[in-house]
Scaffold this motif. Structure first.
Motif, mmCIF file in Angstrom:
data_model
loop_
_atom_site.group_PDB
_atom_site.id
_atom_site.type_symbol
_atom_site.label_atom_id
_atom_site.label_comp_id
_atom_site.label_asym_id
_atom_site.label_seq_id
_atom_site.Cartn_x
_atom_site.Cartn_y
_atom_site.Cartn_z
ATOM 1 N N ARG A 18 98.038 10.784 -0.425
ATOM 2 C CA ARG A 18 96.920 10.202 0.610
ATOM 3 C C ARG A 18 97.847 10.320 1.993
ATOM 4 N NH1 ARG A 18 95.931 4.475 -1.426
ATOM 5 N NH2 ARG A 18 97.513 4.159 -0.067
ATOM 6 N N GLY A 19 97.012 9.859 2.982
ATOM 7 C CA GLY A 19 97.684 9.783 4.435
ATOM 8 C C GLY A 19 96.889 10.672 5.370
ATOM 9 N N ARG A 20 97.176 10.303 6.662
ATOM 10 C CA ARG A 20 96.646 11.022 7.698
ATOM 11 C C ARG A 20 97.123 12.509 7.885
ATOM 12 N NH1 ARG A 20 97.012 7.056 12.699
ATOM 13 N NH2 ARG A 20 96.044 8.737 13.872
ATOM 14 N N LEU A 21 98.549 12.615 7.726
ATOM 15 C CA LEU A 21 98.848 14.089 7.651
ATOM 16 C C LEU A 21 98.571 14.810 6.733
ATOM 17 C CD1 LEU A 21 101.134 15.910 9.160
ATOM 18 C CD2 LEU A 21 103.027 15.003 7.681
ATOM 19 N N VAL A 22 98.205 14.312 5.458
ATOM 20 C CA VAL A 22 97.684 14.928 4.269
ATOM 21 C C VAL A 22 96.101 15.610 4.756
ATOM 22 C CG1 VAL A 22 96.779 14.835 1.958
ATOM 23 C CG2 VAL A 22 99.143 13.739 2.449
ATOM 24 N N ASP A 23 95.261 14.536 5.123
ATOM 25 C CA ASP A 23 94.017 15.128 5.632
ATOM 26 C C ASP A 23 94.048 15.946 6.593
ATOM 27 O OD1 ASP A 23 92.518 13.700 3.657
ATOM 28 O OD2 ASP A 23 92.403 11.790 4.872
ATOM 29 N N ALA A 24 95.125 15.886 7.659
ATOM 30 C CA ALA A 24 95.295 17.086 8.772
ATOM 31 C C ALA A 24 95.411 18.461 8.146
ATOM 32 C CB ALA A 24 96.322 16.466 9.684
ATOM 33 N N ALA A 25 96.538 18.280 7.101
ATOM 34 C CA ALA A 25 96.899 19.684 6.493
ATOM 35 C C ALA A 25 95.734 19.925 5.815
ATOM 36 C CB ALA A 25 98.195 19.216 5.567
ATOM 37 N N VAL A 26 95.021 19.466 5.312
ATOM 38 C CA VAL A 26 93.759 19.657 4.730
ATOM 39 C C VAL A 26 92.889 20.607 5.475
ATOM 40 C CG1 VAL A 26 91.569 19.290 3.264
ATOM 41 C CG2 VAL A 26 93.808 18.351 2.325
ATOM 42 N N ARG A 27 92.497 19.894 6.611
ATOM 43 C CA ARG A 27 91.669 20.437 7.957
ATOM 44 C C ARG A 27 92.328 21.659 8.411
ATOM 45 N NH1 ARG A 27 91.025 15.167 8.575
ATOM 46 N NH2 ARG A 27 92.607 14.741 10.092
ATOM 47 N N ALA A 28 93.708 21.691 8.227
ATOM 48 C CA ALA A 28 94.684 22.786 8.999
ATOM 49 C C ALA A 28 94.191 24.141 8.033
ATOM 50 C CB ALA A 28 96.002 22.684 9.274
ATOM 51 N N ALA A 29 94.237 23.849 6.882
ATOM 52 C CA ALA A 29 94.247 24.956 5.739
ATOM 53 C C ALA A 29 92.842 25.516 5.772
ATOM 54 C CB ALA A 29 94.477 24.285 4.334
ATOM 55 N N LEU A 30 91.766 24.480 5.881
ATOM 56 C CA LEU A 30 90.494 25.020 5.935
ATOM 57 C C LEU A 30 90.062 26.008 7.255
ATOM 58 C CD1 LEU A 30 87.890 24.667 4.325
ATOM 59 C CD2 LEU A 30 87.358 22.573 5.708
ATOM 60 N N LEU A 31 90.562 25.317 8.126
ATOM 61 C CA LEU A 31 90.602 26.309 9.508
ATOM 62 C C LEU A 31 91.244 27.627 9.348
ATOM 63 C CD1 LEU A 31 91.340 23.828 12.502
ATOM 64 C CD2 LEU A 31 89.193 25.071 12.338
ATOM 65 N N ALA B 76 85.612 22.158 20.808
ATOM 66 C CA ALA B 76 86.192 21.868 19.635
ATOM 67 C C ALA B 76 87.601 22.682 19.535
ATOM 68 C CB ALA B 76 85.681 22.321 18.371
ATOM 69 N N THR B 77 88.704 21.955 19.915
ATOM 70 C CA THR B 77 89.937 22.418 19.996
ATOM 71 C C THR B 77 90.617 22.512 18.742
ATOM 72 O OG1 THR B 77 90.914 20.465 20.548
ATOM 73 C CG2 THR B 77 90.170 21.945 22.421
ATOM 74 N N VAL B 78 91.649 23.146 18.503
ATOM 75 C CA VAL B 78 92.490 23.252 17.212
ATOM 76 C C VAL B 78 93.128 21.725 17.069
ATOM 77 C CG1 VAL B 78 94.467 23.904 15.977
ATOM 78 C CG2 VAL B 78 93.232 25.459 17.370
ATOM 79 N N GLU B 79 93.503 21.211 18.124
ATOM 80 C CA GLU B 79 94.028 19.782 18.001
ATOM 81 C C GLU B 79 92.858 18.732 17.587
ATOM 82 O OE1 GLU B 79 94.928 15.716 19.218
ATOM 83 O OE2 GLU B 79 93.445 17.079 20.477
ATOM 84 N N THR B 80 91.544 18.903 18.079
ATOM 85 C CA THR B 80 90.634 18.139 17.894
ATOM 86 C C THR B 80 90.193 18.037 16.542
ATOM 87 O OG1 THR B 80 89.659 17.842 19.895
ATOM 88 C CG2 THR B 80 88.160 17.397 18.341
ATOM 89 N N LEU B 81 90.217 19.508 15.896
ATOM 90 C CA LEU B 81 89.639 19.488 14.422
ATOM 91 C C LEU B 81 90.765 19.303 13.519
ATOM 92 C CD1 LEU B 81 87.803 22.907 15.253
ATOM 93 C CD2 LEU B 81 86.812 20.834 14.513
ATOM 94 N N VAL B 82 91.858 19.497 13.612
ATOM 95 C CA VAL B 82 93.080 19.159 12.749
ATOM 96 C C VAL B 82 93.501 17.613 12.834
ATOM 97 C CG1 VAL B 82 95.625 19.392 12.173
ATOM 98 C CG2 VAL B 82 94.054 21.435 12.991
ATOM 99 N N CYS B 83 93.559 17.026 13.966
ATOM 100 C CA CYS B 83 94.092 15.840 14.088
ATOM 101 C C CYS B 83 92.972 14.721 13.869
ATOM 102 C CB CYS B 83 94.666 15.621 15.272
ATOM 103 S SG CYS B 83 96.269 16.429 15.281
ATOM 104 N N ARG B 84 91.929 15.077 14.480
ATOM 105 C CA ARG B 84 90.482 13.972 14.394
ATOM 106 C C ARG B 84 89.587 14.569 13.568
ATOM 107 N NH1 ARG B 84 92.980 13.728 19.207
ATOM 108 N NH2 ARG B 84 91.541 14.782 20.616
ATOM 109 N N GLY B 85 89.397 15.651 12.867
ATOM 110 C CA GLY B 85 88.195 16.020 12.266
ATOM 111 C C GLY B 85 87.573 15.284 11.302
ATOM 112 N N SER B 86 86.648 15.224 10.747
ATOM 113 C CA SER B 86 85.989 14.458 9.624
ATOM 114 C C SER B 86 86.151 14.901 8.257
ATOM 115 C CB SER B 86 84.691 14.269 9.702
ATOM 116 O OG SER B 86 83.843 15.576 9.695
ATOM 117 N N VAL B 87 86.664 16.216 8.116
ATOM 118 C CA VAL B 87 86.655 16.674 6.705
ATOM 119 C C VAL B 87 88.039 16.158 6.052
ATOM 120 C CG1 VAL B 87 87.099 18.708 5.245
ATOM 121 C CG2 VAL B 87 85.657 18.884 7.219
ATOM 122 N N SER B 88 88.018 15.728 4.725
ATOM 123 C CA SER B 88 89.270 14.919 3.968
ATOM 124 C C SER B 88 89.415 15.539 2.772
ATOM 125 C CB SER B 88 88.848 13.453 3.806
ATOM 126 O OG SER B 88 88.111 13.231 2.895
#
Length: 194
Positions: free
Chosen positions: A22-35, A76-88
């Protein structure tokens, strides 16, 4: 498309008891992978620092959700989508359950929450597969003995895919978030202290 980076990452985040890290970095990594997967599938592009893509369905609910988010954001920047996106991670786990790759099970009284059972195993990771290399790089960010310089060198050498234009930016945002969480003394799960 099988969403190789996203799927491999989520499988790697599942512990032997069927719980997701769990965690914020985990969700950010998931969004990064999806991008990265969206870029590999040529469903998104970058124009003047802004990520653009269509809102068309992708056949994978988290990807469709991210495409809709990209379409709704004028910048929609990479920063916005990775760090503050809604996908978890939960969105991707639900998609894997819907595809019958995983089964969701109710937790116990002592350990409430959802647990997952893997129904469809992935092949072993391969050092020659760019998707597997990227997942390995992302997972290293969770290690206590993480070496930022070694990581940067490996990111620079990981460009063997159609998403090569996106990988350095995505990894940079994950590193920035990791550093921010450490400085802010915020746990990876968003709690204070650690």
């Amino acid at each position: 498309m099988d969403w190789p980076v996203t799927t491999r990452l989520l499988y790697s985040l599942l512990n032997p008891r069927g719980r997701l890290k769990r965690g914020r970095l985990v969700d950010a990594a998931v969004r990064a992978a999806l991008l990265i997967d969206l870029a590999s599938a040529r469903l998104i592009i970058e124009r003047d620092g802004v990520i653009k893509g269509g809102a068309a369905g992708s056949g994978f609910a988290p990807a469709t959700l991210m495409l809709a988010e990209i379409a709704a954001l004028p910048s929609a920047t990479v920063e916005t989508l990775v760090c503050r996106g809604s996908v978890s991670r939960a969105d991707v786990a639900q998609a894997l359950v819907a595809r019958h790759s995983w089964a969701a099970m109710t937790g116990s009284v002592l350990r409430p929450g959802v647990r997952y059972e893997v129904l469809l195993q992935l092949p072993e990771p391969c050092r020659d597969n760019p998707s597997d290399v990227l997942v390995d790089l992302m997972l290293r960010m969770f290690d206590a003995d993480f070496d930022r310089d070694e990581f940067a060198e490996q990111v620079d050498r990981s460009g063997g895919s159609t998403a090569a234009w996106l990988i350095p930016s995505v990894m940079h945002e994950l590193l920035e978030l990791r550093d921010w969480l450490a400085v802010a003394n915020v746990g990876n799960d968003g709690s204070g202290g650690g």
